[in-house]
Design an enzyme around this catalytic site. Structure first.
Site, mmCIF file in Angstrom:
data_model
loop_
_atom_site.group_PDB
_atom_site.id
_atom_site.type_symbol
_atom_site.label_atom_id
_atom_site.label_comp_id
_atom_site.label_asym_id
_atom_site.label_seq_id
_atom_site.Cartn_x
_atom_site.Cartn_y
_atom_site.Cartn_z
ATOM 1 N N TYR A 54 0.851 -1.190 0.000
ATOM 2 C CA TYR A 54 0.000 0.000 0.000
ATOM 3 C C TYR A 54 0.886 1.238 0.000
ATOM 4 O O TYR A 54 1.875 1.286 0.725
ATOM 5 C CB TYR A 54 -0.881 0.029 1.256
ATOM 6 C CG TYR A 54 -2.332 -0.281 0.960
ATOM 7 C CD1 TYR A 54 -2.992 0.369 -0.081
ATOM 8 C CD2 TYR A 54 -3.031 -1.201 1.726
ATOM 9 C CE1 TYR A 54 -4.324 0.086 -0.358
ATOM 10 C CE2 TYR A 54 -4.359 -1.488 1.449
ATOM 11 C CZ TYR A 54 -4.997 -0.837 0.409
ATOM 12 O OH TYR A 54 -6.309 -1.107 0.146
ATOM 13 N N ARG A 235 -1.920 -2.722 -18.379
ATOM 14 C CA ARG A 235 -3.191 -1.980 -18.381
ATOM 15 C C ARG A 235 -3.104 -0.880 -17.343
ATOM 16 O O ARG A 235 -2.756 -1.136 -16.190
ATOM 17 C CB ARG A 235 -4.350 -2.908 -18.014
ATOM 18 C CG ARG A 235 -4.564 -4.033 -18.966
ATOM 19 C CD ARG A 235 -5.906 -4.673 -18.725
ATOM 20 N NE ARG A 235 -6.939 -3.821 -19.252
ATOM 21 C CZ ARG A 235 -7.287 -3.794 -20.542
ATOM 22 N NH1 ARG A 235 -6.685 -4.578 -21.412
ATOM 23 N NH2 ARG A 235 -8.242 -2.998 -20.961
#
Ligand code: DSN
Length: 416
Positions: A54, A235
């Site tokens: 994170y 992507r």
């Protein structure tokens, strides 16, 4: 890694699905203009331990500890993107092109503000003010489009609309438009009438990065892109902007519209930008242009009407109405799929069918060019497409084309 912990052992069902998709990609001719085959190096970065981390915030300004190495990878991605596109500020965190566009809107518009954008039917994108997209729901949208005769963007009409609508933001950029875009002219129009300009180069980013399509970076206030189309990366999305907008873009993206960035994907973007800076990447983009022209010309010579009469970039649109009036884009897409040729139906300017049926096909060469195919293969592909379209209900002929497609793909294997 302990082989007992490998995917096929842990989850054979998912492993088998992935393997079937791998085989589909190997054995199909991929002509969807927005798809590509990224490199094994990008896939390795995306499949790395960075997925575990994170990192809300930006390099050196994170909310959690342990960000030393993800800071390094994000900084590297930023520096390489700046080098590639010669832009002042970059945000590499958007999860997609849609996220990038929405963040730009949030940074400079309030709900109800007027925007001027290219219509979906004429080649624009859902996020350019389509009524069922958040962009069309939140902002007062007026659309421009292509000239009904030339099928090139109607810049004069765009200017007239800018004069009357007085938009706060103009967007330029397309998902289904085969011609060179005059970014400088649109920037002049937008700025003259007091609007900001967002250029969405998702489709043509690889061409822009290599100087094969004029860049909007010197002219537009914001430039958004995806990283997986002609740019051939993972992507994802990206926003470039003038330094003056850096702070508001960064905060519109985080915490405005996203939480934790996908650090594994950002690593993949860094690898993609390194690859795109190489001379081989320019050679690849040049081949895309040659292949698209060859395929388009051959289809045209076989009697099909090409929207705008040709192509300047990586894609073109076939209007089936002139040659095969009873065949919808949907019918054509489904029959081609049976022959292992993957592409998408598309509306054409002045469309008379619903978007679910459509009257056109969008054809692009980035993915087959990545496989190493060149002009001779494009002529074969045109013949395959023509044969299927003229024998839509003949499963025997379609099966023969399928065998020939598989034989061709075997000569150009994927690198994984
Ligand atoms: N889905 C993309 C395309 O095919 O152009 C746009 O988001």
């Amino acid at each position: 890694m302990d082989s007992q912990k490998d995917l096929p052992h842990v989850d054979p069902e998912v492993a088998a699905i992935i393997e079937r998709e791998h085989q589909r990609q190997e054995e199909h001719l991929e002509l969807i203009a927005s798809e590509n085959f990224t490199s094994p190096a990008v896939i390795q970065a995306v499949g790395s331990v960075l997925t575990n981390k994170y990192a809300e915030g930006y390099p050196q300004k994170r909310y959690y500890g342990g960000c030393e190495f993800v800071d390094q990878v994000e900084s590297l991605a930023i520096e390489r993107a700046k080098q590639l596109f010669h832009c002042e500020h970059v945000n590499v965190q958007p999860h997609s092109g849609t996220q990038a566009n929405v963040a730009v809107y949030l940074s400079c518009l309030s709900p109800g503000d007027p925007i001027l954008t290219m219509s979906l039917e004429d080649g624009g994108h859902l996020t350019h003010g389509y009524c069922k997209n958040i962009s069309g729901m939140l902002y007062r949208t007026t659309h421009y489009g292509v000239h009904r005769e030339t099928e090139f963007i109607d810049y004069d009409a765009l200017e007239e609309l800018a004069k009357t609508v007085r938009p706060k933001l103009v967007t330029i950029g397309a998902s289904a438009y085969a011609r060179t875009i005059d970014f400088e002219r649109v920037a002049d129009i937008a700025h003259h009438y007091g609007a900001l300009l967002m250029a969405d180069i998702a489709h043509i980013a690889g061409l822009v990065a290599t100087g094969l399509h004029p860049s909007p970076v010197p002219f537009a206030d914001f430039v958004t892109t995806t990283t997986h189309k002609t740019l051939r990366g993972p992507r994802g999305g990206m926003i470039m902007c003038k330094e003056a907008f850096a702070k508001c873009i960064d905060s519109a993206l985080f915490p405005g519209t996203q939480g934790g960035p996908l650090m594994h994907v950002i690593a993949g973007k860094a690898v993609c930008f390194k690859e795109a800076l190489s001379p081989e990447f320019r050679t690849y983009q040049e081949q895309i242009l040659r292949n698209t022209k060859a395929l388009c010309t051959e289809i045209q010579q076989r009697g099909y009407r090409i929207v705008s009469g040709g192509t300047d970039n990586h894609l073109f649109l076939v209007d089936l109405r002139a040659t095969l009036p009873d065949v919808s884009g949907k019918d054509a897409q489904m029959a081609l799929e049976k022959a292992n040729i993957t592409l998408n139906k598309n509306t054409v300017p002045g469309e008379t069918r619903s978007p679910f049926q459509a009257s056109g096909l969008r054809i692009g060469s980035p993915a087959v060019t990545t496989r190493g195919m060149k002009e001779p293969e494009m002529l074969q592909i045109a013949e395959f497409i023509d044969t299927v379209l003229r024998n839509l209900n003949n499963d025997t002929i379609i099966a023969t084309v399928r065998e020939r497609v598989i034989a061709l793909t075997k000569q150009f294997p994927l690198p994984y």
